[in-house]
Design an enzyme around this catalytic site. Structure first.
Site, mmCIF file in Angstrom:
data_model
loop_
_atom_site.group_PDB
_atom_site.id
_atom_site.type_symbol
_atom_site.label_atom_id
_atom_site.label_comp_id
_atom_site.label_asym_id
_atom_site.label_seq_id
_atom_site.Cartn_x
_atom_site.Cartn_y
_atom_site.Cartn_z
ATOM 1 C CG LEU A 1 -1.905 -1.169 1.340
ATOM 2 C CD1 LEU A 1 -2.762 -1.007 2.586
ATOM 3 C CD2 LEU A 1 -2.775 -1.292 0.095
ATOM 4 N N GLY B 1 3.384 -5.449 8.147
ATOM 5 C CA GLY B 1 3.218 -4.053 7.774
ATOM 6 C C GLY B 1 2.075 -3.899 6.802
ATOM 7 C CG ASP B 2 2.506 -1.015 3.768
ATOM 8 O OD1 ASP B 2 3.537 -1.681 3.947
ATOM 9 O OD2 ASP B 2 2.492 0.074 3.190
ATOM 10 C CD GLU B 3 6.491 -5.582 1.993
ATOM 11 O OE1 GLU B 3 7.293 -4.851 1.405
ATOM 12 O OE2 GLU B 3 6.792 -6.691 2.484
ATOM 13 C CG PHE C 1 -0.200 1.578 5.645
ATOM 14 C CD1 PHE C 1 -1.580 1.528 5.681
ATOM 15 C CD2 PHE C 1 0.516 1.088 6.734
ATOM 16 C CE1 PHE C 1 -2.250 0.999 6.777
ATOM 17 C CE2 PHE C 1 -0.141 0.553 7.824
ATOM 18 C CZ PHE C 1 -1.530 0.510 7.848
#
Length: 284
Positions: free
Chosen positions: A17, A58-60, A20
């Protein structure tokens, strides 16, 4: 994650993302967590039950899409995943728009083991980030070559800072009628042992990404101040010297201390010093 060998093509998709961290910093971790959950649900509903959706951290996210007929079909899947984010999400009563950077590797063309496929999908995602985010790319061998070249440039840059491989050229600044010299602009060049003279557009982005910009900026500032002081001692005149700075240097907490230290070390008095802070480094 378990990657199952199949008869048809499969995709390994890395999805990150964009920006983020801004959500967490501005709206709090509760909102960030809710956003991640909403994204995961949207991804889950977009793939079949035989496919895999997982959050790496995280955002992965990573997706494994199985049983594709051909690469055209793979491109359709990639485009569909990207278009999932065209519609905003509603999080805690707020409408939020997010965009993804997506990198894709293909089994078996890009590899036959999970480690290789994930590494190549990650490289493709990084390429999307470097190109401006919010898009998707398939892995290509040229990406791997570019990454290896960049890693070598980073290693060379660290050595260059330690061994002072840089040169500073001074470009004169004239009054508009051209009759009076008003100052000088310090222009940085890297005298690379193998590649010759390199301009800032080659190495400044790497310095910014790796955090080396602070050390490099201090080196330039100190050398420019010392040169201005040498001109004074030799009776060549008192001139302002403009030292260009990267925006990343303004994020460093010790920037003011670095300027003060350069002035003190060189012997310049601050009232005689004029600085023009610009970004990025001027290239001429």
């Amino acid at each position: 994650l378990e990657f199952r060998r199949v008869l048809f093509r499969s995709l390994v998709v890395f999805l990150d993302l964009d920006r983020f961290k801004l959500v967490n910093d501005s709206l709090g971790h509760d909102t960030g967590d809710a956003l991640l959950q909403a994204v995961a649900e949207r991804l889950r509903l977009a793939v079949s039950s035989s496919d895999t959706v997982a959050r790496l951290g995280g955002d992965e996210f990573v997706l494994i899409i199985e049983d594709l007929d051909n690469q055209f079909n793979a491109a359709e899947v990639a485009d569909r995943l990207h278009r999932l984010f065209a519609e905003p999400l509603r999080i805690h009563g707020q409408v939020m728009s997010v965009s993804p950077s997506i990198g894709i590797s293909i089994f078996p063309e890009d590899g036959e083991d999970v480690e290789t496929l994930m590494r190549k999908a990650d490289l493709a995602m990084y390429e999307v980030k470097m190109a401006g985010r919010n898009g998707w790319l398939f892995f290509t061998e040229s990406m791997n070559e570019a990454v290896q070249e960049r890693l070598q440039l980073e290693r060379d840059l660290r050595e260059a800072i330690a061994s002072h491989q840089f040169l500073i050229y001074y470009q004169p600044q004239w009054q508009i009628d051209g009759r009076r010299l008003t100052g000088w602009e310090a222009l940085l060049r890297w005298e690379h042992p193998q590649r010759g003279l390199l301009t800032p557009d080659v190495f400044i982005p790497v310095a910014e990404e790796t955090g080396l910009i602070g050390s490099l900026g201090e080196l330039v500032l100190l050398e420019a101040c010392r040169e201005a002081m040498r001109w004074q001692r030799e009776g060549l005149g008192r001139f302002s010297v403009s030292v260009n700075m990267s925006v990343r240097q303004f994020e460093l907490v010790h920037l003011i201390e670095s300027v003060e230290s350069a002035l003190q070390d060189s012997g310049l008095r601050s009232e005689e010093h004029t600085s023009e802070l610009q970004s990025p480094y001027v290239i001429s």
